[in-house]
Enzyme design. Structure first.
Site, PDB file in Angstrom:
ATOM      1  CG  ASP A 165      12.402  18.270  40.663  1.00 20.86           C
ATOM      2  OD1 ASP A 165      13.535  17.985  40.218  1.00 20.86           O
ATOM      3  OD2 ASP A 165      11.819  17.584  41.528  1.00 20.86           O
ATOM      4  CE1 TYR A 175      21.488  11.077  49.344  1.00 21.36           C
ATOM      5  CE2 TYR A 175      21.851   9.837  51.364  1.00 21.36           C
ATOM      6  CZ  TYR A 175      21.014  10.570  50.544  1.00 21.36           C
ATOM      7  OH  TYR A 175      19.711  10.805  50.912  1.00 21.36           O
ATOM      8  CE  LYS A 232      20.611  14.228  51.136  1.00 26.46           C
ATOM      9  NZ  LYS A 232      19.563  15.243  50.885  1.00 26.46           N
TER      10      LYS A 232
END
Length: 240
Positions: free
Chosen positions: A36, A147, A151
């Site tokens: 991360d 977004y 995606k």
């Protein structure tokens, strides 16, 4: 254990869906490298190796690749779960800074991860890639143009890799989470979450562990004849 002896790498694994995937894979016997953006490792409930990695950074991925090379140079499982949604802007008001940042993490980050893993596994054995997209990569909501774009790209990149490498032992599948109880969802406007929930046939929010269960299946040999699949785990949202 389904994944005994396998090496798995999970991005976005500090919290949320990524963390749930990392812990689920480890419970099934995999050796897990969790990554991360954060420098300090979280406290996992299983034995997991944590490494800092900005998924949009080619340099960081090269560093991760060198660490894998220092072992036997093989990776069996890659779960691309890192994702961001800092803005809900529509196309009329999205800034280029927000557009570039979201695509850098959500789309380029997935590509760089798949590039790292496939380059190491061609001709060396099997590799299962599990990408985490979203219901908003397949269907439209209002706003969130960057977004949605990122995606949707993840879905087709997954299919591309699945078709390109099917005969070389590399599988790639993608999960579409619906409304899931994660930090990202909790900071959204309550009315936004309520609207998605109202359209979810099962009438409840999902748990990160339910996404992780799907990831374990797709990562394991139980799905050995599955590649290019788009798996909604969304309480029936996209079935409508």
């Amino acid at each position: 254990m389904k994944l005994q002896g396998k090496l798995a790498l999970v991005t976005g694994a500090y919290r949320g869906i990524g963390r749930a995937c990392a812990e689920a894979l480890a419970r099934e016997g995999a050796r897990v490298i969790a990554t991360d953006i954060f420098t300090e490792a979280p406290s996992y409930d299983t034995d997991i190796l944590y490494r800092q990695c900005d998924v949009g950074s080619e340099t960081d991925w090269e560093r991760i690749g060198r660490e894998i090379d220092a072992g036997d140079g093989k990776i069996d499982i890659l779960v691309n779960a890192a994702g961001v949604a800092p803005t809900k802007d529509g196309v009329h008001d999205v800034t280029m800074a927000d557009w570039d940042f979201i695509l850098r993490v959500n789309q380029t980050g997935v590509m760089l991860g798949m590039r790292m893993a496939t380059a190491r596994m061609l001709g060396k054995g099997s590799l299962s890639i599990v990408n985490i997209s979203s219901i908003w990569g397949q269907v439209a909501g209002t706003g969130q143009i960057a977004y949605h774009a990122s995606k949707g790209a993840v879905i087709n990149m997954t299919r591309n890799v699945a078709v390109t490498y099917a005969k070389q032992g590399i599988r790639a599948n993608v999960i579409l989470p619906g409304l899931i109880d994660t930090e990202m969802v909790r900071v959204q406007k309550p009315e936004m979450n309520a609207a998605t929930l109202a359209l979810t046939p099962m009438g409840r929010i999902g748990r990160p562990e339910e996404i992780a269960d799907g990831a374990v299946f797709l990562a394991s040999d139980a799905s050995s004849f599955v590649t290019g699949a788009v798996l909604p785990i969304d309480g029936g949202f996209t079935a409508q």
